[in-house]
Design a protein around this motif. Structure first.
Motif, PDB file in Angstrom:
ATOM      1  N   LEU A   1      -1.659  -0.364 -20.572  1.00 17.70           N
ATOM      2  CA  LEU A   1      -2.588  -0.814 -21.616  1.00 17.70           C
ATOM      3  C   LEU A   1      -3.871   0.009 -21.603  1.00 17.70           C
ATOM      4  CD1 LEU A   1      -2.199  -4.703 -21.407  1.00 17.70           C
ATOM      5  CD2 LEU A   1      -1.318  -3.162 -23.173  1.00 17.70           C
ATOM      6  N   VAL A   2      -4.385   0.276 -20.422  1.00 25.36           N
ATOM      7  CA  VAL A   2      -5.590   1.113 -20.321  1.00 25.36           C
ATOM      8  C   VAL A   2      -5.323   2.511 -20.874  1.00 25.36           C
ATOM      9  CG1 VAL A   2      -7.224   2.160 -18.721  1.00 25.36           C
ATOM     10  CG2 VAL A   2      -6.526  -0.214 -18.406  1.00 25.36           C
ATOM     11  N   ALA A   3      -4.144   3.065 -20.564  1.00 25.60           N
ATOM     12  CA  ALA A   3      -3.797   4.399 -21.062  1.00 25.60           C
ATOM     13  C   ALA A   3      -3.703   4.416 -22.584  1.00 25.60           C
ATOM     14  CB  ALA A   3      -2.480   4.860 -20.439  1.00 25.60           C
ATOM     15  N   GLY A   4      -3.089   3.379 -23.174  1.00 25.75           N
ATOM     16  CA  GLY A   4      -2.983   3.322 -24.627  1.00 25.75           C
ATOM     17  C   GLY A   4      -4.340   3.202 -25.306  1.00 25.75           C
ATOM     18  N   LEU A   5      -5.218   2.352 -24.751  1.00 19.94           N
ATOM     19  CA  LEU A   5      -6.554   2.208 -25.335  1.00 19.94           C
ATOM     20  C   LEU A   5      -7.371   3.489 -25.196  1.00 19.94           C
ATOM     21  CD1 LEU A   5      -7.437  -1.404 -24.117  1.00 19.94           C
ATOM     22  CD2 LEU A   5      -6.745  -0.676 -26.413  1.00 19.94           C
ATOM     23  N   ALA A   6      -7.278   4.141 -24.049  1.00 18.77           N
ATOM     24  CA  ALA A   6      -8.012   5.395 -23.865  1.00 18.77           C
ATOM     25  C   ALA A   6      -7.500   6.478 -24.805  1.00 18.77           C
ATOM     26  CB  ALA A   6      -7.897   5.855 -22.411  1.00 18.77           C
ATOM     27  N   ALA A   7      -6.176   6.545 -24.966  1.00 17.43           N
ATOM     28  CA  ALA A   7      -5.614   7.537 -25.889  1.00 17.43           C
ATOM     29  C   ALA A   7      -6.030   7.261 -27.328  1.00 17.43           C
ATOM     30  CB  ALA A   7      -4.087   7.542 -25.768  1.00 17.43           C
TER      31      ALA A   7
ATOM     32  N   ALA B   1      -6.058  18.103 -25.183  1.00 21.78           N
ATOM     33  CA  ALA B   1      -5.313  18.463 -23.975  1.00 21.78           C
ATOM     34  C   ALA B   1      -6.172  18.294 -22.728  1.00 21.78           C
ATOM     35  CB  ALA B   1      -4.809  19.902 -24.089  1.00 21.78           C
ATOM     36  N   ALA B   2      -7.463  18.690 -22.811  1.00 23.61           N
ATOM     37  CA  ALA B   2      -8.358  18.505 -21.666  1.00 23.61           C
ATOM     38  C   ALA B   2      -8.554  17.022 -21.364  1.00 23.61           C
ATOM     39  CB  ALA B   2      -9.703  19.179 -21.944  1.00 23.61           C
ATOM     40  N   PHE B   3      -8.628  16.187 -22.407  1.00 19.50           N
ATOM     41  CA  PHE B   3      -8.770  14.749 -22.168  1.00 19.50           C
ATOM     42  C   PHE B   3      -7.567  14.185 -21.418  1.00 19.50           C
ATOM     43  CE2 PHE B   3      -7.171  10.673 -23.727  1.00 19.50           C
ATOM     44  CZ  PHE B   3      -8.115   9.814 -23.173  1.00 19.50           C
ATOM     45  N   PHE B   4      -6.357  14.548 -21.824  1.00 15.66           N
ATOM     46  CA  PHE B   4      -5.171  14.005 -21.164  1.00 15.66           C
ATOM     47  C   PHE B   4      -5.072  14.484 -19.712  1.00 15.66           C
ATOM     48  CE2 PHE B   4      -3.480  13.099 -25.479  1.00 15.66           C
ATOM     49  CZ  PHE B   4      -3.124  11.776 -25.265  1.00 15.66           C
ATOM     50  N   VAL B   5      -5.452  15.724 -19.461  1.00 13.68           N
ATOM     51  CA  VAL B   5      -5.444  16.208 -18.071  1.00 13.68           C
ATOM     52  C   VAL B   5      -6.451  15.431 -17.225  1.00 13.68           C
ATOM     53  CG1 VAL B   5      -5.939  18.199 -16.607  1.00 13.68           C
ATOM     54  CG2 VAL B   5      -4.586  18.494 -18.684  1.00 13.68           C
ATOM     55  N   ALA B   6      -7.661  15.233 -17.763  1.00 16.10           N
ATOM     56  CA  ALA B   6      -8.680  14.496 -17.005  1.00 16.10           C
ATOM     57  C   ALA B   6      -8.287  13.039 -16.814  1.00 16.10           C
ATOM     58  CB  ALA B   6     -10.028  14.599 -17.725  1.00 16.10           C
ATOM     59  N   TYR B   7      -7.734  12.415 -17.871  1.00 14.72           N
ATOM     60  CA  TYR B   7      -7.341  11.019 -17.730  1.00 14.72           C
ATOM     61  C   TYR B   7      -6.197  10.838 -16.733  1.00 14.72           C
ATOM     62  CZ  TYR B   7      -5.540   6.399 -18.631  1.00 14.72           C
ATOM     63  OH  TYR B   7      -5.100   5.116 -18.461  1.00 14.72           O
ATOM     64  N   GLN B   8      -5.281  11.788 -16.690  1.00 13.57           N
ATOM     65  CA  GLN B   8      -4.185  11.678 -15.731  1.00 13.57           C
ATOM     66  C   GLN B   8      -4.707  11.689 -14.295  1.00 13.57           C
ATOM     67  OE1 GLN B   8      -1.066  11.130 -16.776  1.00 13.57           O
ATOM     68  NE2 GLN B   8      -0.523  10.774 -14.637  1.00 13.57           N
ATOM     69  N   GLN B   9      -5.697  12.551 -14.029  1.00 15.46           N
ATOM     70  CA  GLN B   9      -6.296  12.562 -12.691  1.00 15.46           C
ATOM     71  C   GLN B   9      -7.034  11.254 -12.404  1.00 15.46           C
ATOM     72  OE1 GLN B   9      -5.486  15.132 -10.743  1.00 15.46           O
ATOM     73  NE2 GLN B   9      -4.367  15.896 -12.517  1.00 15.46           N
ATOM     74  N   LEU B  10      -7.732  10.731 -13.409  1.00 10.29           N
ATOM     75  CA  LEU B  10      -8.443   9.469 -13.237  1.00 10.29           C
ATOM     76  C   LEU B  10      -7.473   8.319 -12.969  1.00 10.29           C
ATOM     77  CD1 LEU B  10     -11.176   7.907 -13.431  1.00 10.29           C
ATOM     78  CD2 LEU B  10     -10.655   7.594 -15.866  1.00 10.29           C
TER      79      LEU B  10
END
Length: 415
Positions: free
Chosen positions: A227-233, A288-297
């Motif tokens: 859910l957090v991933a969907g809202l952030a995306a 793309a930079a957002f998804f890379v950063a969010y994956q690390q987070l």
């Protein structure tokens, strides 16, 4: 007096012969066993749909049981706790679908309508893509497909309606079975423990509690992270002006349920849509930079905090379990396979700990045994620290009363 007639010895294979009636009875019983097994197999194959629904319901019940037990620890009855958890879950699902489905339908219609324009823009930007489209006539074929799509949907309206009603029936059945399993889950655990020998019931009861706790915590934590991933995306897609933000965010939330590869799949789809619908710089690069950063987070901050007691699985085990579950039951099987593999690891680890504990206890008992490490006495040799052997006493010696003062005449004279 005449001698009795000599008797013939029995033939050598008389003991090995079986009467025909016994052979027939054995063959009849074997045939009945084969027929019963075949009938059970046919029944399971025929009712495979219902059995899959029951398996999904049991899985959901195990996933929701930690929340129910958390409420019961607050001195709330289990029935009331189950009602609260089920109502909260159904309310959240209804609110989510109510907010997502209309937006998804509208944006899907816009995507179908504007997709040829997006493709034409990409052809103007890239000469290679324009050559491929001219060689294989991609634009004309795509226009024909989109033009025939409403007619195909209209002709298959009956099939779509049947699938919708089947999905509603399946959802209702799974919901009812989940409630029943939640109510009877403690009794089911106790009944399952009774299948084991009495000496091992405590161990297997503990393993069952740990299994339910681990799998339920894993599923609840995984759903929260998705859910957090969907809202952030959705926030990132809406901020960067990428079209179809709601369907793409929903796709990210669903794919994020699959560990390791799910988030990457959702990110790749979002980046591809951004590349087709927007410019490479700065929209696609920033996304793309957002998804890379969010994956690390997510990997290093969110997951360790939400899933405090996760069941660690190797990447090979996660990938193999996901592939097997996907090949068996599709997306639902892929989502269920990871917690089932985690439960298998819990069973294996508990079994190994029990074996190691049993080995440690055996070694400690041997070390603490009296006389451990001493050599056994040889035959004819007295044991160490043993009192000297006295004269042999008769076994049936009669009991004699103690001597009185007047009987000293029988005593030998002193000195």
């Amino acid at each position: 007096m005449s001698d009795p007639a000599p008797q013939r010895p029995p033939p050598e294979d008389a003991g090995d012969r079986v009467r025909p009636m016994v052979q027939f009875r054995r063959g009849f019983y074997a045939s009945l066993g084969v027929l019963a097994t075949a009938a059970a197999g046919v029944a399971v194959y025929t009712a495979r749909g219902v059995l899959i629904w029951a398996l999904i319901a049991l899985f959901l019940a195990v996933s929701l049981d930690p929340a129910v037990r958390a409420l019961t620890r607050w001195h709330i009855r289990r029935g009331i706790a189950i009602a609260v958890v089920v109502l909260v879950v159904l309310g959240m699902a209804a609110a989510f679908l109510q907010s997502v489905i209309p937006a998804m339908a509208d944006q899907f219609h816009v995507m179908v309508k504007d997709f040829p324009r997006y493709l034409a823009n990409q052809q103007h930007r890239s000469a290679g893509l324009r050559q491929i489209s001219d060689r294989y006539h991609l634009t004309s074929q795509l226009n024909k497909l989109l033009a025939s799509l409403p007619a195909r949907l209209g002709s298959g309206a009956f099939g779509i309606s049947r699938r919708v009603f089947s999905a509603l029936a399946a959802t209702l059945t799974v919901t009812v079975l989940t409630i029943y399993f939640l109510v009877d889950l403690p009794r089911l655990q106790r009944s399952a423990v009774l299948l084991f020998p009495r000496a091992h019931r405590a161990r297997f009861g503990h393993i069952g509690d740990v299994l339910v706790d681990k799998v339920g915590s894993y599923m609840i934590g995984n759903i929260l992270i998705s859910l957090v991933a969907g809202l952030a995306a959705f926030g990132a897609l809406a901020a960067l002006g990428v079209p179809f933000a709601v369907p793409l965010a929903f796709l990210v939330a669903v794919t994020d349920l699959i560990p390791m590869v799910g988030a990457t799949i959702g990110a790749v789809v979002c980046i591809a849509v951004a590349l087709l619908a927007t410019r490479l710089w700065p929209t696609t690069v920033l996304l793309a930079a957002f998804f890379v950063a969010y994956q690390q987070l997510e990997n290093y901050v969110l997951a360790p905090r939400i899933m405090r007691r996760p069941v660690q699985l190797s990447p090979a085990a996660v990938l193999l379990a996901g592939l097997i579950g996907g090949a068996t039951l599709g997306l639902i099987g892929a989502l269920m396979a990871i917690p089932i593999a985690a439960g298998g690891k819990v069973l294996l680890s508990e079994r190994l700990q029990a074996r190691d504990a049993a080995g440690t206890d055996a070694v400690g008992t041997d070390a603490a045994a009296p006389g451990a490490g001493e050599t056994a006495p040889q035959p004819g040799q007295a044991a160490p620290h043993a009192p000297p052997a006295g004269p042999a006493q008769p076994v049936d010696r009669p009991h004699q009363p103690a001597a009185q003062d007047g009987d000293r005449r029988d005593d030998p004279a002193p000195g």
